[in-house]
Design an enzyme around this catalytic site. Structure first.
Site, PDB file in Angstrom:
ATOM      1  CG  HIS A 463      -2.256   0.647   0.940  1.00 17.85           C
ATOM      2  ND1 HIS A 463      -2.559   1.320  -0.221  1.00 17.85           N
ATOM      3  CD2 HIS A 463      -3.377   0.741   1.709  1.00 17.85           C
ATOM      4  CE1 HIS A 463      -3.788   1.788  -0.182  1.00 17.85           C
ATOM      5  NE2 HIS A 463      -4.308   1.458   0.998  1.00 17.85           N
ATOM      6  NE  ARG A 464       6.301   0.036   1.788  1.00 15.71           N
ATOM      7  CZ  ARG A 464       7.474  -0.571   1.974  1.00 15.71           C
ATOM      8  NH1 ARG A 464       8.348  -0.069   2.849  1.00 15.71           N
ATOM      9  NH2 ARG A 464       7.785  -1.667   1.313  1.00 15.71           N
TER      10      ARG A 464
END
Length: 493
Positions: A463-464
């Site tokens: 999700h980064r």
């Protein structure tokens, strides 16, 4: 120049500092050729066959099977000129008190001593390569830090082993390092049984395997006539010509667990399983994982596979649902390049190439070999590459190079009969797709409930790098392709 040359365990790639000897492929007294595989070693990444750097006759084997050996340690001694006559006999047998005798001056002179920075000629494995680097089997040379041996529970000090009969005047045990020491020769290992069990009953060199593949011969049905029961080119050619060939006996299944008095079994964590555990733990607690699911009707995709199998030019090709899933992923990456990237701290590295990993369960644990630059392959080339990858993994012959550099992975959990999962990202990758079992299920199709072939996809992503919108679009495109591959190809290419 001395006749006896000692072969040290080379760096097997990616800074590995030790390896476990799985099986010796030669024994004392054997005559070997240059580049002939002599030992199978397991590292934290894979099992690797190490070739001989010299032709000659095996004079000593310094470590038995099951021993963990540091990189740079002597493992075998080879007489490079056995026709020159016998060497001066020296005793290398331990005395009654357990002390090892001091080697004679003649025997010391007969052994090539390793200099402090290495002991092999330039260009050979472990020697100096162009540019001053160290030539290794795979990777970029050994670490400069000292190797640390992991403690081995219940280890028993090595005991002197009786030396097998050898030609008169041959010294089997002199090994030189920082100080003189004598090493007893290890008895000839049971090579064939060990190797056959590890490779599904097949012992053959890579050129022989390629010949068998080209001729359509199943190596598993042959009994080898070569050394140690290996299959030769003549065996393959004889089978291809239709001559009578003996059928190999099936290999016995893995032995049942052995429990102690406390009704517990303790299994050492090492090799591939240890590395997998470290990687999964690091990935799970470093990259913030998000997993999304999508259930799709793949009836048209399965019919497309049936039509593909029926084409004359595809009749000898393994065509599986994984092939279409891989193609769907590659096309979706072209539409969403950010998915094929790596988090590098203060920057995101987006990669134009796709090294497509395929998670594979093996007897030694989970491995993830990858198809290099898979996006540039045609569908036929991709099918062949996937077949080779899976067969190599099943036989335990995957090399460390084949498991490095992956950029995106597929895990086919459907082969175990489960619908999907929440896979953990391989370190350095930003997405992994779980492909579930294809099942016949009731599905609303054109306004009516019908029995259709359905599967569930699970996409985990970092999700980064990948936000919810990008991850959802990427997964949707994979689903769209599997729902109607012909229409997707027309629309996207």
């Amino acid at each position: 120049m001395s006749r006896i040359k000692t072969f040290n365990l080379p760096d097997l790639g990616e800074g590995l500092t030790e390896g476990e000897i799985l099986a010796w492929l030669v024994k004392v007294g054997d005559t070997i050729e240059l580049n002939q595989p002599i030992v199978e070693v397991e590292t934290a990444k894979a099992a690797v066959e190490i070739p001989a750097k010299w032709a000659g006759q095996v004079q000593a084997i310094h470590h038995p099977e099951g021993t963990t050996v540091e990189v740079g340690s002597p493992i075998i001694a080879i007489d490079t000129d056995p026709g020159a006559g016998p060497l001066e006999p020296t005793s290398t047998t331990a005395t009654a008190s357990g002390d090892l005798p001091t080697p004679s001056a003649a025997s010391l002179a007969a052994v090539e001593v390793a200099p402090a920075e290495g002991m092999v000629e330039p260009g050979l494995i472990g020697g100096v390569a162009p540019g001053g680097r160290t030539a290794v089997l795979v990777g970029y040379g050994p670490r400069t830090t000292a190797a640390k041996r992991r403690p081995r529970k219940g280890a028993v000090p090595a005991q002197p082993v009786a030396t097998p009969a050898a030609p008169a005047g041959v010294d089997h045990g002199v090994v030189l390092g920082d100080k003189p020491a004598a090493t007893s020769t290890i008895p000839a290992p049971q090579v064939l049984d060990r190797r056959a069990a590890a490779a599904g009953g097949v012992l053959a060199k890579p050129p022989v395997r390629k010949l068998a593949k080209d001729l359509g011969v199943d190596l598993g049905t042959l009994t080898g006539s070569g050394p140690l029961g290996s299959i030769t080119r003549e065996d393959v050619q004889q089978a291809a010509s239709g001559a009578t060939v003996a059928v190999a006996e099936p290999i016995a299944a893995t032995t049942a667990p052995s429990f102690g008095a406390d009704r517990e079994q303790r299994i050492p964590v090492k090799g591939v399983r240890k590395l997998t555990a470290e990687n999964m733990s690091r990935s799970a607690f470093t990259a913030p994982h998000v997993t999304e699911f999508l259930t799709v009707d793949v009836t048209r995709a399965m019919k497309a596979l049936d039509r593909l199998r029926g084409r004359r030019e595809w009749r000898d090709v393994r065509v599986s649902p994984l092939l279409l899933v891989a193609k769907a992923v590659l096309l979706a990456v072209q539409r969403h390049p950010m998915v094929n990237s790596t988090w590098a701290g203060d920057e995101i590295v987006v990669k134009e190439y796709v090294n497509l990993g395929i998670a594979a369960a093996t007897e030694r644990g989970l491995i993830v070999p990858n198809v290099k630059d898979a996006g540039r392959l045609s569908l036929r080339e991709l099918a062949d590459a996937l077949t080779d990858l899976v067969q190599t993994a099943k036989s335990g012959r995957t090399s460390p190079a084949a498991m490095s550099g992956g950029t995106l992975t597929i895990t086919n959990v459907g082969v175990f009969g489960v619908d999907t999962g929440t896979p953990i990202l391989p370190p350095g990758e930003s997405a992994i797709l779980a492909f579930g079992a294809v099942r016949e299920m009731p599905w609303v199709h054109k306004g009516k409930v019908k029995v259709r072939q359905v599967t569930t996809l699970g996409l985990s992503f970092d999700h980064r790098i990948i936000d919810g919108e990008l991850g959802s679009k990427f997964l949707r495109d994979i689903g769209d392709f599997l729902t109607d591959p012909e229409a997707a190809l027309l629309a996207w290419t």
